[in-house]
Design an enzyme around this catalytic site. Structure first.
Site, PDB file in Angstrom:
ATOM      1  N   LYS A 184       0.686  -1.248   0.115  1.00 29.30           N
ATOM      2  CA  LYS A 184      -0.042  -0.060  -0.111  1.00 29.30           C
ATOM      3  C   LYS A 184       0.775   1.274   0.055  1.00 29.30           C
ATOM      4  CE  LYS A 184      -3.514   2.424   2.529  1.00 29.30           C
ATOM      5  NZ  LYS A 184      -4.641   2.440   3.500  1.00 29.30           N
ATOM      6  N   GLU A 190      10.479  -4.803   4.223  1.00 30.44           N
ATOM      7  CA  GLU A 190      10.750  -6.435   3.711  1.00 30.44           C
ATOM      8  C   GLU A 190      10.289  -6.409   2.167  1.00 30.44           C
ATOM      9  OE1 GLU A 190       9.201  -5.072   6.400  1.00 30.44           O
ATOM     10  OE2 GLU A 190       9.126  -6.481   8.123  1.00 30.44           O
ATOM     11  N   GLY A 243      -4.849  -1.949   4.619  1.00 30.41           N
ATOM     12  CA  GLY A 243      -4.099  -3.061   4.219  1.00 30.41           C
ATOM     13  C   GLY A 243      -4.720  -4.340   4.545  1.00 30.41           C
ATOM     14  N   ARG A 244      -5.422  -4.504   5.916  1.00 32.37           N
ATOM     15  CA  ARG A 244      -5.985  -5.741   6.227  1.00 32.37           C
ATOM     16  C   ARG A 244      -7.336  -5.893   5.573  1.00 32.37           C
ATOM     17  NH1 ARG A 244      -4.948  -2.399  10.232  1.00 32.37           N
ATOM     18  NH2 ARG A 244      -6.462  -1.520  11.515  1.00 32.37           N
ATOM     19  N   GLU A 329      -4.926  -6.576  14.712  1.00 30.36           N
ATOM     20  CA  GLU A 329      -4.309  -5.292  14.261  1.00 30.36           C
ATOM     21  C   GLU A 329      -5.386  -4.332  14.295  1.00 30.36           C
ATOM     22  OE1 GLU A 329      -0.526  -4.507  11.624  1.00 30.36           O
ATOM     23  OE2 GLU A 329      -2.688  -4.297  10.277  1.00 30.36           O
ATOM     24  N   HIS A 360      -5.394 -33.115  18.216  1.00 27.56           N
ATOM     25  CA  HIS A 360      -4.176 -33.833  18.697  1.00 27.56           C
ATOM     26  C   HIS A 360      -3.047 -33.127  19.230  1.00 27.56           C
ATOM     27  CE1 HIS A 360      -6.280 -37.618  17.005  1.00 27.56           C
ATOM     28  NE2 HIS A 360      -6.797 -36.718  16.279  1.00 27.56           N
ATOM     29  N   LYS A 470       9.378  -0.787  14.089  1.00 24.00           N
ATOM     30  CA  LYS A 470       9.759  -0.685  12.547  1.00 24.00           C
ATOM     31  C   LYS A 470      10.751   0.635  12.802  1.00 24.00           C
ATOM     32  CE  LYS A 470       5.720  -1.134   9.847  1.00 24.00           C
ATOM     33  NZ  LYS A 470       4.432  -0.542   8.831  1.00 24.00           N
TER      34      LYS A 470
HETATM   35  O1  F6P Z   1       3.275  -3.149   9.546  1.00 27.02           O
HETATM   36  C1  F6P Z   1       1.767  -3.428   9.446  1.00 27.02           C
HETATM   37  C2  F6P Z   1       1.610  -2.974   8.281  1.00 27.02           C
HETATM   38  O2  F6P Z   1       1.290  -1.573   7.933  1.00 27.02           O
HETATM   39  C3  F6P Z   1       0.232  -3.452   7.943  1.00 27.02           C
HETATM   40  O3  F6P Z   1      -0.946  -2.949   8.378  1.00 27.02           O
HETATM   41  C4  F6P Z   1      -0.024  -3.726   6.398  1.00 27.02           C
HETATM   42  O4  F6P Z   1      -0.837  -4.491   5.858  1.00 27.02           O
HETATM   43  C5  F6P Z   1       1.554  -3.947   6.149  1.00 27.02           C
HETATM   44  O5  F6P Z   1       2.349  -3.340   7.358  1.00 27.02           O
HETATM   45  C6  F6P Z   1       2.145  -4.031   4.706  1.00 27.02           C
HETATM   46  O6  F6P Z   1       2.073  -2.655   4.412  1.00 27.02           O
HETATM   47  P1  F6P Z   1       2.541  -2.033   2.804  1.00 27.02           P
HETATM   48  O7  F6P Z   1       1.060  -2.686   2.113  1.00 27.02           O
HETATM   49  O8  F6P Z   1       2.232  -0.587   3.022  1.00 27.02           O
HETATM   50  O9  F6P Z   1       3.498  -2.737   2.496  1.00 27.02           O
END
Ligand code: F6P
Length: 497
Positions: A184, A190, A243-244, A329, A360, A470
């Site tokens: 987003k 990452e 995002g979620r 979240e 189990h 972060k």
């Molecule tokens: O660190 C959490 C977060 O901001 C989430 O809310 C989001 O889904 C994810 O990181 C990834 O963010 P982006 O889509 O901006 O890479």
């Protein structure tokens, strides 16, 4: 005026078996069918009095008004001063948001058609990099619905641990791989590191124009272009889509490409059906509201600290992880919308797993442990496998028997072999696991989170809690940061100073 929880906190704690014994109509009162899903809350401690109390609280917190405000595109995400527009992706919302989402979908579809027509050269593999909401949703969709589709091989890589990417490099052919970068913000460490490594892998393996094989799914199109994705291959979505909550937007691209547009449209249509149910149905017959009332009964009255969904269907094995982000979240918050301490528990810790495996492994604690854990069973009537029907029969009967055992318990002379019983569970029984039903199911969870958030007076749509860690990791990566002795020592021991 602070919410008045007194009537809810004063609710009695009847035994589940007594509730059934006293009321022939209990099953009918606490179960309903929506969009191909049967919901059964009869094995929870919800009662008619509890419903009355929660409906009164919903009125006090203006749930109906806040629901309308969300669908109308008002800035209900107050801390970020944004509308909440994921329902518009399914065609439910204010005209402007719905029209914009439809335009973005049309753009997405055009690009899918072009890829299918080999406009980017032959594509056999989809390598999607993204994390959190930019990975969990698409991953769930492809895993749940993609088993019969072999148009493309798809990998969703989220972790910054290079091992995850290396595993894919071993399987995929760089010449026919499409790189899909889902972010987003288009700034997530990452994801950007993974995207760069994919470009390096393609380059090292003789792909002439690796950037020409890259697609960006983002609400920050300028950043994607700056990174190197051609504007024609940037698929934007609105800032108002969290995002979620974003699998309905271009973030769902790998699913739409791998499974086909019709399948993606069915997913949206199923979610829209649940949106309309949520928006138009009285609370005592409203699936997301009833589920949230049960959630709140356990977190607020019984002080349950966790809840556990178990998917009795391999195709839904990723659902518990998806729900962890959606619920924790969204509602793992400590202050109200006005910035005051909430003063009561907010989201339960969501954990869970897959049945029958979990039986189990962790069900011991559910049956005899000292924690109260509301369990949620998910099962599908139509089997996902073609093996002997006994597999599916065993699977479903196990789910149902576990719910019965949790409630009934068993007393024998030996305490170690006794079960207290009276342990709550709800069951969601899907007719079939197609795109439409899955869309409705996910939308149900989204609205359930919303109702929890409104009644707790918290903002379910921000996530500032993830920022501090972060920031500190970024400082450490630059060789700076004011760290405590323990952390400084760990950095040094790992040779990272
Ligand atoms: O660190 C959490 C977060 O901001 C989430 O809310 C989001 O889904 C994810 O990181 C990834 O963010 P982006 O889509 O901006 O890479």
């Amino acid at each position: 005026m602070p919410a008045d929880w007194s009537a809810i906190e004063a609710l009695p704690s009847p035994k589940l078996t007594d509730l059934f014994a006293e009321d022939d109509g209990r099953l009918a009162r606490f179960s309903l069918d929506v969009a191909g899903i049967h919901f059964d809350w009869s094995k929870t401690h919800l009662t008619a009095d509890a419903l009355t109390a929660f409906e009164a609280l919903a009125k006090q917190m203006d749930l109906a008004g806040k629901r309308e405000a969300m669908f109308a595109g008002q800035h209900v995400n107050t801390t970020e001063d944004r509308p909440v527009e994921h329902t518009a992706e399914r065609g439910e919302g204010n005209d402007e948001s719905v029209a914009r989402a439809a335009q973005y979908h049309a753009r997405m579809r055009t690009l899918i058609d072009a890829i299918e027509a080999d406009a980017l050269g032959p594509i056999r593999y989809i390598l999607h990099v993204g994390i959190g909401g930019s990975a969990l949703g698409p991953h769930l969709l492809v895993d749940a619905l993609g088993r019969d589709h072999d148009r493309y091989e798809t990998a969703i890589v989220s972790n910054v641990d290079g091992t995850a990417l290396e595993d894919v490099f071993e399987r995929f052919d760089p010449a026919t791989t499409l790189l899909v970068i889902a972010s987003k913000t288009f700034t997530t460490t990452e994801t950007m590191l993974n995207a760069n490594s994919v470009i390096q892998w393609m380059t090292a393996n003789g792909v002439d124009d690796p950037y020409g094989k890259a697609i960006a799914l983002t609400a920050s199109p300028d950043k994607a272009v700056e990174w190197g994705v051609d504007e024609t291959r940037v698929l934007p979505f609105s800032e108002g889509v969290g995002g979620r909550y974003s699998l309905w937007s271009s973030i769902g691209f790998p699913a739409a490409l791998a499974l086909g547009w019709d399948c993606f449209q069915e997913l949206l249509d199923g979610a829209a059906e649940m949106d309309r149910h949520f928006r138009l149905t009285a609370l005592h017959e409203n699936a997301p509201a009833l589920a949230a009332f049960a959630d709140l009964y356990y977190t607020q009255v019984r002080r349950a600290e966790t809840r556990a969904p178990f998917a009795y269907d391999e195709r839904l094995r990723l659902l518990p992880s998806y729900l962890q982000q959606l619920e924790m979240e969204s509602n793992g918050k400590g202050v109200t919308k006005e910035g005051a301490p909430v003063g009561r528990p907010t989201a339960a810790i969501t954990w869970g797993g897959v049945g029958t495996d979990a039986q189990h492994a962790v069900f011991q604690l559910l049956h005899q442990g000292t924690h109260l854990v509301p369990v949620e069973f998910l099962a599908v009537i139509e089997a996902g496998d073609m093996l002997d029907a006994d597999h599916h029969r065993q699977l479903l009967l196990n789910a149902f028997a576990q719910g019965a055992a949790l409630m009934k318990g068993k007393q024998v002379d030996d305490p170690a072999r006794s079960y207290a019983g009276d342990r709550p569970s709800s069951t969601l029984l899907l007719d079939t696991l197609d795109a439409r039903t899955l869309g409705a199911l996910i939308a149900f969870y989204e609205h359930r989170v919303f109702v929890n958030g409104v009644l707790l007076d918290i903002n379910s749509f921000d996530q500032f809690g993830v920022e501090l860690g972060k920031e500190m990791a970024k400082e450490a990566a630059k060789g700076g940061g004011d760290f405590d002795p323990s952390t400084t020592d760990l950095i040094k021991r790992a040779g990272l100073d």
